[in-house]
Motif scaffolding. Structure first.
Motif, PDB file in Angstrom:
ATOM      1  N   ALA A 171       0.818  -1.231   0.000  1.00 43.34           N
ATOM      2  CA  ALA A 171       0.000   0.000   0.000  1.00 43.34           C
ATOM      3  C   ALA A 171       0.841   1.265   0.000  1.00 43.34           C
ATOM      4  N   ILE A 172       2.016   1.239   0.625  1.00 41.13           N
ATOM      5  CA  ILE A 172       2.831   2.460   0.695  1.00 41.13           C
ATOM      6  C   ILE A 172       3.903   2.528  -0.392  1.00 41.13           C
ATOM      7  N   ARG A 173       4.028   1.483  -1.181  1.00 50.01           N
ATOM      8  CA  ARG A 173       5.074   1.426  -2.222  1.00 50.01           C
ATOM      9  C   ARG A 173       5.059   2.643  -3.140  1.00 50.01           C
ATOM     10  N   SER A 174       3.901   3.183  -3.428  1.00 54.85           N
ATOM     11  CA  SER A 174       3.821   4.340  -4.330  1.00 54.85           C
ATOM     12  C   SER A 174       4.503   5.581  -3.746  1.00 54.85           C
ATOM     13  N   SER A 175       4.708   5.614  -2.432  1.00 52.05           N
ATOM     14  CA  SER A 175       5.327   6.786  -1.817  1.00 52.05           C
ATOM     15  C   SER A 175       6.813   6.907  -2.133  1.00 52.05           C
ATOM     16  N   TRP A 176       7.422   5.845  -2.579  1.00 50.34           N
ATOM     17  CA  TRP A 176       8.848   5.941  -2.923  1.00 50.34           C
ATOM     18  C   TRP A 176       9.129   5.601  -4.378  1.00 50.34           C
ATOM     19  N   GLN A 177       8.112   5.415  -5.149  1.00 53.56           N
ATOM     20  CA  GLN A 177       8.338   5.116  -6.576  1.00 53.56           C
ATOM     21  C   GLN A 177       8.068   6.315  -7.436  1.00 53.56           C
TER      22      GLN A 177
END
Length: 177
Positions: A171-177
Motif C-alpha cells: 500500500a505504501i510502495r507508491s510513496s517511494w516510486q
C-alpha cells in the motif's frame, strides 16, 4: 530512486526484527540498512525523503526509553531533539508493536506519539491502516477509525504479522516510486 531511511526503537529486539524484514522486502537498492534510533541524529533522518519509523509501546502507553525500563536510550530521549526540525517535504510511514490483550487501553500508543512529534515537524504520512481484526479498548495511534501506521501484536497475533506487513508495504510502495 531515493533510498528509504528505516529507524526504530527497541529493547527486546522485536521492533528491530520487523525493521530488518521491511528492509529485506523493499530491497537494499531502495532501503538503507535499518538503524536503532539511539545511534541516530535528527540530521540522519533529514537525509532521507522517505522514512519508515518503528516503535514498541511499553507498559501503559510509554515510549521506549530509560524511564520506561529500557536498557538503553530510545525514542523517549530522541524526540526532544526534534524541536525546531523541519520535516516538510518528508514522507513518513510508521509501524508500532503493542500488546492488545495485556494493555488494551494503550495499544500501540507510542506509534501515536511518533505521529504527533513528526506531524508537529511538518512531515506527511502514508500507511494508515484499519482497525479490523484487532481487539483493544483505546489507542493514541488512532486518527478517526484508522491507525496512523501499521499496528503489529507479536504477543497475541504473531501469525498475522507477515501478511499485515506485506499488505502495508504494498500500500505504501507508491510513496517511494
Amino acid at each position: 530512486m531515493t533510498k528509504i531511511g528505516i529507524f526504530f526503537g527497541t529493547d527486546t529486539g522485536n521492533t528491530r526484527k520487523v525493521a530488518k524484514s521491511i528492509a529485506k522486502q523493499i530491497g537494499e537498492e531502495i532501503a538503507a540498512k535499518p538503524v536503532n534510533i539511539n545511534k541516530a541524529t535528527v540530521d540522519d533522518l533529514l537525509a532521507y525523503d522517505v522514512l519508515i519509523l518503528g516503535t514498541p509501546t511499553y507498559g501503559e502507553g510509554e515510549l521506549p526509553g530509560l524511564s520506561s525500563g529500557a536498557t538503553a536510550e530510545s525514542w523517549e530521549e530522541f524526540l526532544p531533539a526534534l524541536a525546531g526540525a523541519d520535516f516538510s517535504g518528508k514522507t513518513v510511514a510508521l509501524y508500532g508493536l503493542g500488546d492488545q490483550a495485556g494493555y488494551p487501553g494503550h495499544f500501540v500508543d507510542a506509534m501515536g506519539m511518533l505521529y504527533d512529534a513528526f506531524s508537529d515537524c511538518g512531515a506527511a504520512f502514508v500507511g494508515f491502516t484499519g482497525i479490523e481484526g484487532y481487539d483493544f479498548e483505546r489507542s493514541k495511534a488512532l486518527l478517526g477509525d484508522q491507525f496512523v501506521g501499521l499496528a503489529l501484536d507479536e504477543d497475541n497475533q504473531k501469525e498475522l504479522s507477515e501478511g499485515r506487513l506485506a499488505a502495508w508495504l504494498a500500500a505504501i510502495r507508491s510513496s517511494w516510486q
